[in-house]
Write a protein that holds these residues in place. Structure first.
Motif, PDB file in Angstrom:
ATOM      1  N   GLY A  79       0.829  -1.182   0.000  1.00  0.00           N
ATOM      2  CA  GLY A  79       0.000   0.000   0.000  1.00  0.00           C
ATOM      3  C   GLY A  79       0.874   1.247   0.000  1.00  0.00           C
ATOM      4  O   GLY A  79       2.025   1.209   0.443  1.00  0.00           O
ATOM      5  N   ASP A  80       0.340   2.342  -0.480  1.00  0.00           N
ATOM      6  CA  ASP A  80       1.131   3.569  -0.618  1.00  0.00           C
ATOM      7  C   ASP A  80       1.694   4.059   0.710  1.00  0.00           C
ATOM      8  O   ASP A  80       2.799   4.607   0.755  1.00  0.00           O
ATOM      9  CB  ASP A  80       0.273   4.673  -1.243  1.00  0.00           C
ATOM     10  N   SER A  81       0.965   3.847   1.792  1.00  0.00           N
ATOM     11  CA  SER A  81       1.395   4.395   3.084  1.00  0.00           C
ATOM     12  C   SER A  81       2.594   3.665   3.688  1.00  0.00           C
ATOM     13  O   SER A  81       3.226   4.171   4.615  1.00  0.00           O
ATOM     14  CB  SER A  81       0.233   4.366   4.075  1.00  0.00           C
ATOM     15  N   VAL A  82       2.925   2.487   3.146  1.00  0.00           N
ATOM     16  CA  VAL A  82       4.012   1.701   3.747  1.00  0.00           C
ATOM     17  C   VAL A  82       5.162   1.439   2.787  1.00  0.00           C
ATOM     18  O   VAL A  82       6.170   0.849   3.190  1.00  0.00           O
ATOM     19  CB  VAL A  82       3.504   0.362   4.303  1.00  0.00           C
ATOM     20  N   LYS A  83       5.031   1.851   1.549  1.00  0.00           N
ATOM     21  CA  LYS A  83       6.102   1.615   0.568  1.00  0.00           C
ATOM     22  C   LYS A  83       7.410   2.218   1.055  1.00  0.00           C
ATOM     23  O   LYS A  83       7.465   3.356   1.496  1.00  0.00           O
ATOM     24  CB  LYS A  83       5.718   2.219  -0.779  1.00  0.00           C
ATOM     25  N   GLY A  84       8.452   1.418   0.963  1.00  0.00           N
ATOM     26  CA  GLY A  84       9.769   1.874   1.403  1.00  0.00           C
ATOM     27  C   GLY A  84      10.019   1.666   2.886  1.00  0.00           C
ATOM     28  O   GLY A  84      11.155   1.826   3.350  1.00  0.00           O
ATOM     29  N   GLY A 136      -4.551  -8.171 -10.958  1.00  0.00           N
ATOM     30  CA  GLY A 136      -4.285  -6.745 -10.769  1.00  0.00           C
ATOM     31  C   GLY A 136      -3.874  -6.475  -9.340  1.00  0.00           C
ATOM     32  O   GLY A 136      -4.380  -7.083  -8.402  1.00  0.00           O
ATOM     33  N   SER A 137      -2.982  -5.536  -9.157  1.00  0.00           N
ATOM     34  CA  SER A 137      -2.408  -5.269  -7.835  1.00  0.00           C
ATOM     35  C   SER A 137      -3.466  -4.880  -6.813  1.00  0.00           C
ATOM     36  O   SER A 137      -3.406  -5.291  -5.650  1.00  0.00           O
ATOM     37  CB  SER A 137      -1.355  -4.169  -7.939  1.00  0.00           C
ATOM     38  N   ALA A 138      -4.432  -4.087  -7.227  1.00  0.00           N
ATOM     39  CA  ALA A 138      -5.433  -3.579  -6.282  1.00  0.00           C
ATOM     40  C   ALA A 138      -6.251  -4.697  -5.657  1.00  0.00           C
ATOM     41  O   ALA A 138      -6.664  -4.618  -4.498  1.00  0.00           O
ATOM     42  CB  ALA A 138      -6.345  -2.585  -6.982  1.00  0.00           C
ATOM     43  N   TYR A 139      -6.491  -5.752  -6.427  1.00  0.00           N
ATOM     44  CA  TYR A 139      -7.297  -6.881  -5.947  1.00  0.00           C
ATOM     45  C   TYR A 139      -6.711  -7.466  -4.673  1.00  0.00           C
ATOM     46  O   TYR A 139      -7.463  -7.833  -3.758  1.00  0.00           O
ATOM     47  CB  TYR A 139      -7.360  -7.938  -7.044  1.00  0.00           C
ATOM     48  N   TYR A 140      -5.416  -7.526  -4.598  1.00  0.00           N
ATOM     49  CA  TYR A 140      -4.765  -8.205  -3.482  1.00  0.00           C
ATOM     50  C   TYR A 140      -4.665  -7.351  -2.229  1.00  0.00           C
ATOM     51  O   TYR A 140      -4.224  -7.823  -1.187  1.00  0.00           O
ATOM     52  CB  TYR A 140      -3.365  -8.672  -3.914  1.00  0.00           C
ATOM     53  N   LEU A 141      -5.073  -6.090  -2.323  1.00  0.00           N
ATOM     54  CA  LEU A 141      -5.084  -5.221  -1.154  1.00  0.00           C
ATOM     55  C   LEU A 141      -6.508  -4.898  -0.700  1.00  0.00           C
ATOM     56  O   LEU A 141      -6.704  -4.009   0.131  1.00  0.00           O
ATOM     57  CB  LEU A 141      -4.306  -3.933  -1.448  1.00  0.00           C
ATOM     58  N   LYS A 142      -7.473  -5.639  -1.212  1.00  0.00           N
ATOM     59  CA  LYS A 142      -8.865  -5.464  -0.797  1.00  0.00           C
ATOM     60  C   LYS A 142      -9.246  -6.571   0.164  1.00  0.00           C
ATOM     61  O   LYS A 142      -9.097  -7.759  -0.149  1.00  0.00           O
ATOM     62  CB  LYS A 142      -9.802  -5.488  -2.006  1.00  0.00           C
ATOM     63  N   SER A 143      -9.784  -6.233   1.305  1.00  0.00           N
ATOM     64  CA  SER A 143     -10.113  -7.247   2.303  1.00  0.00           C
ATOM     65  C   SER A 143     -11.169  -8.223   1.787  1.00  0.00           C
ATOM     66  O   SER A 143     -11.124  -9.414   2.111  1.00  0.00           O
ATOM     67  CB  SER A 143     -10.582  -6.589   3.598  1.00  0.00           C
ATOM     68  N   GLU A 144     -12.087  -7.747   0.933  1.00  0.00           N
ATOM     69  CA  GLU A 144     -13.152  -8.626   0.446  1.00  0.00           C
ATOM     70  C   GLU A 144     -12.652  -9.699  -0.516  1.00  0.00           C
ATOM     71  O   GLU A 144     -13.377 -10.628  -0.849  1.00  0.00           O
ATOM     72  CB  GLU A 144     -14.265  -7.808  -0.211  1.00  0.00           C
ATOM     73  N   SER A 145     -11.408  -9.567  -0.974  1.00  0.00           N
ATOM     74  CA  SER A 145     -10.834 -10.580  -1.859  1.00  0.00           C
ATOM     75  C   SER A 145     -10.414 -11.837  -1.099  1.00  0.00           C
ATOM     76  O   SER A 145     -10.207 -12.879  -1.712  1.00  0.00           O
ATOM     77  CB  SER A 145      -9.616 -10.003  -2.590  1.00  0.00           C
ATOM     78  N   TYR A 146     -10.285 -11.749   0.208  1.00  0.00           N
ATOM     79  CA  TYR A 146      -9.675 -12.815   0.991  1.00  0.00           C
ATOM     80  C   TYR A 146     -10.708 -13.729   1.631  1.00  0.00           C
ATOM     81  O   TYR A 146     -11.754 -13.282   2.104  1.00  0.00           O
ATOM     82  CB  TYR A 146      -8.740 -12.214   2.048  1.00  0.00           C
ATOM     83  N   GLU A 147     -10.367 -15.019   1.673  1.00  0.00           N
ATOM     84  CA  GLU A 147     -11.286 -16.046   2.170  1.00  0.00           C
ATOM     85  C   GLU A 147     -11.017 -16.431   3.619  1.00  0.00           C
ATOM     86  O   GLU A 147     -11.937 -16.800   4.342  1.00  0.00           O
ATOM     87  CB  GLU A 147     -11.146 -17.298   1.297  1.00  0.00           C
ATOM     88  N   TYR A 148      -9.759 -16.398   4.007  1.00  0.00           N
ATOM     89  CA  TYR A 148      -9.398 -16.889   5.325  1.00  0.00           C
ATOM     90  C   TYR A 148      -8.657 -15.790   6.089  1.00  0.00           C
ATOM     91  O   TYR A 148      -7.810 -15.099   5.517  1.00  0.00           O
ATOM     92  CB  TYR A 148      -8.473 -18.110   5.206  1.00  0.00           C
TER      93      TYR A 148
END
Length: 128
Positions: free
Chosen positions: A60-65, A105-117
């Motif tokens: 995420g942008d807030s933690v890059k670097g 796509g990168s955004a998909y993996y930073l969305k909480s609703e994408s995750y199952e567990y």
């Protein structure tokens, strides 16, 4: 399926912590693991993710670097190294897993609703 997050604690601004997420019941090679941060009174936001057996990472942008995600497939553990912590990093950190059927796509993996567990979370307090 179980995800066990640990490593949170109290740290001063500018300090570091390393979070761990031990995964059981799924294969890291077939799942993406994400870390999410929920600050007090705010929605959960995606911090970082890793796909495949130690491969592709994103932040995420807030933690890059400042944050680095990595995995140890033998230990079935995903780590989040957090450096240069600031007050806004305070909150509960969750790890989560999704069955990775191909890059979406990168955004998909930073969305909480994408995750199952989901794991139970570990709390980080940044305070002087």
């Amino acid at each position: 399926v179980q995800l066990q997050a640990s490593g949170g604690g109290l740290v001063q601004p500018g300090g570091s912590l390393r979070l761990s997420c031990v995964v059981s019941g799924i294969s890291l090679g077939e799942h993406a693991i994400g870390w999410f941060h929920q600050a007090p009174g705010k929605e959960r936001e995606g911090v970082s993710r890793i796909r495949g057996s130690g491969g592709f990472t994103g932040y995420g942008d807030s933690v890059k670097g400042r944050f680095t995600i990595s995995s140890d497939n033998h230990k079935k553990t995903v780590y989040l190294q957090m450096n240069s912590l600031n007050f806004e990093d305070t909150g509960t950190y969750y790890c989560a897993a999704l069955n990775d059927r191909g890059f979406r796509g990168s955004a998909y993996y930073l969305k909480s609703e994408s995750y199952e567990y989901w794991g139970q979370g570990t709390h980080v307090t940044v305070s002087s």
